[in-house]
Enzyme design. Structure first.
Site, short mmCIF file in Angstrom:
data_model
loop_
_atom_site.label_atom_id
_atom_site.label_comp_id
_atom_site.label_asym_id
_atom_site.label_seq_id
_atom_site.Cartn_x
_atom_site.Cartn_y
_atom_site.Cartn_z
N GLU B 197 31.41 33.13 41.80
CA GLU B 197 30.44 33.79 40.68
C GLU B 197 29.17 33.40 40.83
OE1 GLU B 197 32.46 33.21 36.88
OE2 GLU B 197 34.29 34.17 37.67
N ASN B 219 28.87 26.59 36.88
CA ASN B 219 30.04 27.42 36.58
C ASN B 219 31.05 26.40 36.21
OD1 ASN B 219 32.88 28.50 37.18
ND2 ASN B 219 31.46 30.29 37.68
N HIS B 439 47.27 38.81 28.05
CA HIS B 439 46.21 38.08 28.45
C HIS B 439 46.85 36.59 28.83
CE1 HIS B 439 42.41 35.40 28.51
NE2 HIS B 439 42.35 35.74 29.55
N HIS B 440 46.95 36.20 29.88
CA HIS B 440 47.38 34.74 30.47
C HIS B 440 46.14 33.96 30.98
CE1 HIS B 440 51.86 36.06 31.00
NE2 HIS B 440 51.40 36.06 29.64
N GLU B 441 45.43 33.24 29.95
CA GLU B 441 44.57 32.17 30.44
C GLU B 441 45.25 30.95 30.91
OE1 GLU B 441 41.25 32.31 31.59
OE2 GLU B 441 41.79 30.18 31.99
N HIS B 509 42.08 36.89 37.40
CA HIS B 509 40.59 36.61 37.40
C HIS B 509 40.33 35.22 37.70
CE1 HIS B 509 38.22 39.94 34.79
NE2 HIS B 509 39.56 40.37 35.34
N GLU B 510 39.20 34.65 38.50
CA GLU B 510 38.96 33.59 39.06
C GLU B 510 40.10 32.92 40.05
OE1 GLU B 510 39.58 33.39 35.32
OE2 GLU B 510 37.43 33.88 34.97
N GLU B 528 38.82 39.60 39.89
CA GLU B 528 37.52 39.50 39.49
C GLU B 528 37.09 38.68 40.80
OE1 GLU B 528 35.25 37.45 35.72
OE2 GLU B 528 36.36 35.91 36.61
N GLU B 534 30.14 40.37 32.73
CA GLU B 534 30.21 39.24 31.92
C GLU B 534 29.17 38.65 31.84
OE1 GLU B 534 33.81 37.21 32.31
OE2 GLU B 534 33.25 35.97 33.86
#
Lengths: 728, 728
Positions: B197, B219, B439-441, B509-510, B528, B534
């Protein structure tokens, strides 16, 4: 309640305290029976100390408590070096949590209860202690220390209340001191982050470093850290005959503790198992560490009778324990250990990739023990002799290529070899009253094991397995993690809890040493975590080892030692030249002396068939007890124990010795008044010897009552066993 | 076929080759169209080189291939130091696999096929290359290198056949060189083991180190390694106008590759992401690395049209792909990103322990966006405008205390907040034709995620979710592992495969940057892995970023960029002072320029309701294409693309610019002869500007045919979008 007390401190024992400072009492803790006293003290530097005094004799000198903490919980400072490389480091320096403390409150309390273990050496256990909770503050940081003093020793732990300053902590090192009041005799094995499979050395504390090198012995995973490092449970003895044992209790979500010895000063400090970054504990507050324990008793038998470790664990966490029970089992195992059979199915592959390697096309090597025919032979034998269960190792694909390869996907814990019909064999076993014991060798690849855990346990449920033997041979993956790191301690507990959901009992080999967690999760019915009987086939074990284990390894919980080898001349049947360090009777005695709710008859059906009379003892001996009496004992020399069956009025006696011939007279006063008993006594023959004549024994049968005495004689490396059945 | 060829080597570019040696051809590989040539050569030191020549111009100078390997696969040498500490080290020294090679065989082959992606920028893709497989031997070690030369570039990979000498390998470093034939212009972001990022910097290769510091931006997890380190896909351009892009394809079970630049010599070498021990790849043979790719084309639009990365991946591994489809979705998301709402439910807790913390008693903070009422509003809006799905973040307990704490058990992925009725909301959504997106963070705690994965996917199946957005915010646990380590690459693939078993599509993501793996597992519909929209709310993104991403990040696969923000003045509704670097029309254009089968309309219902005419384009635009034409492009400056809907004969045009006003003339010759089309054209107003006047736009409607031209004008930070619907 505070009174001033000045210790005659000398520089020699207060290792980290450079000046002779006045000690001021914070509180004085006394054991329920008044014989042990522990002073909790502080000094002008705000350091906190404890000591242990038994019968007015100082056993532990004032020993400092606390930690060195990492300043940050993650590295985030970036620096571009002259060569362009970028380094990452913590943005805050580490800080001490061993000085500068202010005592903000002291709470005192007492506790006394009798609790009932699901299984054990006795049917009820008293948990009786006096407690103080010392609340400490250093600047905006809070730390409490909870002390519990029992009649057989001290336990204390650190507690971190939740506070905004330190919601998350990272331990750099725990610096708990154990400053012995003399150059005690100590029975020790090298401190090691990955194995406890060592033979014990007896020396003075001052002699550890000089004896260290000779104690190292190769292992498939081995990480000793210092020639002054030793493991717990560490048994010591003072010159005045006091037995002191340092261990930990309730090791949950924290690294396992070792001890680093200052040989010159006879002091020790905690040395936690690191993670891959060298840190030693990631904490989310509120949190408490495991208990650090100092058992202090007047005799070796009192040490064996101590329940301090269990008492410091939490009560049973499972609502339903009806599915948990002791297990006496045989195994398709020793014939591979000794070198006769193989775990692997074929010699075709030296490289296996599960899902790619085609076993159906492979040529069987003819030595694979876990085959349908051989397993049925074991089932038949185990069934006809009243066993509960049969372990089968080498049942699942992957054994051709598994250990210490940095291989992630080693086993799937689900796919049997072509010659192991899992459905038919379980059906057959169940028809004969035998449960098969599942084997999960993880090859120390815990991620892979966890990925397959649910499916593997479901497979067990499907086929009716209710015990799993798990193994952690080789270096832990990812590299840098250790068997006793917090990461793995967490893993073992995860497996145990998941197993409980499936009503599965666990026997974990090469896992972290027990610390009484079986009180809270009694489905942990076994662990290895020490040099087991298998080493008799890996060169041999010196006699005396099994007289040591009850003082050290067994202090934390039962061991799956796998006793009962009758054919100790291994080369006679499989070409193994190891020197077996025990007589046949010495093997029998272990069923009593090495308490476990999981006991194996480790030898083969063929070998037991040759000695049906001796085998009768293994068939008879219970594996759950209402009472245990520790008659004679000295670490690594001898142990004589008699226990009462939980299901009957029968007693069983076991005794082991080291390489010395030993005689003991046992008065049978433990027997019920007025009752008569049939004693079947298994004795080493007069000329028996673990090396020259291990199988020479005789059996004596007598009727006895409580007025009688038994004259125990044990040969070198031998033992003595007796069943004493009440005559109705 | 061998012929001798002598390169005029100079010391300046053959970095690791200290002497000027004669190069001898092993083989010469030619692209199918004959315009690219690659010489595979060796020298008297047994080193192996490749080069790339396009239209007889050298693009890559001879570049050495190979590895430095660890001697052992585990550390096992113990040494007791003078201070008593014990060190553990490898018992064999590392060895080179970059010299001393003997060529034992060369195999040549060709391949030409058309394959059909499940979704994509076009409905069929040609995979056409010439291949050589060079078999090498060094003493008793074998290594092969496979080269594939396409009309748009080269791919090569290392292959390790199974041999007894090296069944298991551990890579110390991969030393693949990429020696550029000049000081090329390069668009780069810092090499980093944990994040991509970053904003791009344009410089010469020689200028990277001096520009490096200014490119670093904080970050939540960040591990840059050198001021000469850059990431792939790395876009370059020679002074003669050739576009060169270095990346990798089919990153499976290996660490992600970065590049280390020798600024002076314009050369680079591979720099793999390490594990916690600093090693860079644990290999079980037979094994092959990912492909290393060098795309070489004559124009920027040819780079965008290249399918080399996809072609080097394996064909689809899933038998049934009927459940995989593109998804256009909205989300309860931007209002939290911008700062209006919160993911967490309560302000009562700053410490959460799942299973202990009682949410039922907590006071709601009144800002929790994922509440029943608000989610229903989104469902109603998304349904009424024809969307497929709605993402809801912050639905599950744990968000009060989650990121970067070294906290293992962060989320359970199963327990909703008290104000999120998972059953009722899914029922309601389904009744309106909307699927909720799970969503699974993970909070970068992969072990915890894997422990809950099966139950979480089962929960998704139970309630009818078919897409999961997973996140990896913060440092990976255990500490020392990185987002792009082999350990994590393995984890992402594990989740992807497990998801496929549950018919779940994944948007990670990430996670590690895509390398075309979506060809093999087309349920990977998004990633992502770059600075997404964002960041417009995290300070802002400079215009031009989205004209860069198609050359770099998108080279490996689609990105969930989350376009479509209409209310770019964030402070007007949530007090966020970020400078949004795009006009409203610039946001519309992204649905065409940033190809993805997963496209979000990221703004809120309220903001879309204010601009129903512009919103119509988002409703209209397809997310799956039969054909794509790349009209004009220059990295980080502008991109103009027109694509044909897979389901109809309609075309859609998108264009974005950087901070420059730009005009392009687009001839509509891509349209069908004889057909007429209704074009709805979304244009920046004359006075539009991303900073001063971002929402100024107008819509022009015309009937056009293939003889027409469209005059595109884009404002600073702006764009251009058009739907071109065939009139039937």
């Amino acid at each position: 309640m505070r009174r001033r007390l000045i210790y005659a401190l000398s520089l020699c024992f207060l290792v980290s305290c450079t000046k002779q400072m006045e000690q001021e009492n914070i509180t004085i803790l006394t054991s329920p029976d008044g014989t042990i006293i522990s002073h909790i003290t502080t000094n002008s530097a705000g350091e906190i100390f404890y000591d242990v005094i038994l019968d007015k004799k100082t056993i532990l000198l004032p020993s400092r408590l606390g930690f060195e903490m990492r300043g940050s919980i993650k590295a985030e400072k970036l620096d571009i070096q002259k060569d362009g490389n970028i380094t990452k480091s913590d943005n805050k320096p580490s800080y001490s949590l061993y000085d500068g403390f202010e005592v903000i409150r002291v709470d005192t309390s007492s506790f006394d209860e009798i609790w009932t273990p699901v299984w054990g050496e006795e049917s009820s256990i008293r948990n009786h202690y006096n407690e103080v909770l010392v609340h400490l503050k250093k600047e905006n940081r809070l730390m409490d220390i909870r002390f519990r003093l029992f009649d057989d020793g001290l336990g204390f732990r650190y507690e971190f209340p939740c506070c905004e300053a330190d919601q998350y902590l990272c331990v750099k090192e725990e610096l708990t001191q154990f400053n012995m009041a003399g150059d005690y005799t100590v029975w020790w094995i090298p401190g090691d982050f990955d194995t406890q499979e060592y033979e014990y050395t007896k020396s003075r504390l001052s002699e550890i470093a000089e004896n260290y090198s000779s104690t190292l012995r190769g292992n498939s995973s081995q990480t000793p850290f210092s020639n002054k490092g030793v493991q717990t449970s560490l048994q010591m003895k003072s010159d005045s005959g006091i037995y002191v044992n340092i261990h930990e209790a309730a090791l949950v979500d924290f690294p396992c503790m070792h001890l680093l010895v200052d040989c010159k000063n006879h002091s020790m400090r905690s040395y936690l198992t690191p993670d891959a970054q060298g840190y030693k504990g990631r904490i989310q507050t509120p949190f408490h560490t495991p208990w650090r324990t100092v058992q202090v008793v007047r005799s070796a038998t009192d040490q064996l009778a101590s329940r301090l470790i269990l008492n410091l664990n939490e009560p049973c966490a499972l609502d339903d324990v009806s599915w948990i029970h002791p297990v006496k089992y045989m195994g398709v195992w020793w014939e591979m250990i000794a070198g006769y059979g193989s775990w692997h199915y074929t010699d075709d592959f030296n490289s296996v990739k599960l899902g790619e390697t085609d076993y159906e096309k492979a040529k069987p090597n003819g030595r694979h023990s876990a085959n349908n025919a051989r397993v049925r032979e074991y089932i038949d034998f185990a069934s006809s002799h009243g066993f509960d269960a049969l372990l089968v190792e080498g049942w699942n694909i992957g054994w051709e290529d598994w250990a210490n390869c940095n291989k992630d996907y080693v086993f799937d814990f689900q796919t049997p070899y072509p010659d192991f019909d899992i459905a038919a064999l379980n059906d057959y076993a169940h028809s004969k009253g035998i449960k098969l014991v599942m084997h999960h060798e993880t090859s120390s690849s815990p991620r892979n094991y966890e990925r397959h855990l649910e499916a593997a346990y479901e497979l067990m449920n499907k086929y009716g397995y209710n015990v799993v033997k798990s193994g952690y041979v080789g270096d832990i993956l990812p590299e840098g993690m250790h068997h006793y790191s917090q990461y793995m301690v967490n893993h073992y507990m995860y497996c145990l809890k998941e197993a409980a959901k499936h009503h599965i009992m666990v026997n974990a080999h090469e896992a972290v040493r027990p610390t009484g967690v079986c009180r809270t999760y009694p489905n942990l019915i076994g662990n290895e975590s020490a040099m087991g009987n298998e080493y008799q086939a890996f060169g041999g074990i010196k006699p005396g080892h099994t007289a040591m284990l009850p003082f050290s390894r067994l202090n934390g919980g039962p061991m799956d030692y796998t006793p009962g080898i009758f054919e100790t001349d291994l080369k006679s049947w499989c070409g193994n030249n190891s020197t077996f360090g025990s007589t046949l009777v010495g093997q029998l005695a272990l069923y009593v002396t090495m308490y476990s709710p999981l006991q194996m008859a480790a030898d083969t059906p063929e070998h037991y068939s040759k000695h049906p009379e001796a085998f009768q003892f293994i068939k008879d001996v219970p594996i759950d007890w209402s009472k245990s009496v520790y008659l004679y004992a000295e670490p690594a020399d001898y142990v004589v124990i008699v226990r009462k069956d939980k299901q009957s009025d029968d007693w069983y006696l076991g005794a082991v010795t080291d390489e010395q011939v030993r005689n003991f007279n046992v008065k049978c006063s433990f027997l019920e008044p007025g009752a008569y008993y049939k004693a079947s006594i298994y004795c080493d023959a007069e000329d028996a010897d673990y090396f020259a004549n291990p199988q020479a024994y005789y059996i004596e049968t007598r009727v006895i009552n409580r007025e009688d005495s038994l004259n125990i004689r044990m040969a070198p490396g031998g033992g003595y066993a007796a069943s004493i059945k009440k005559i109705k």
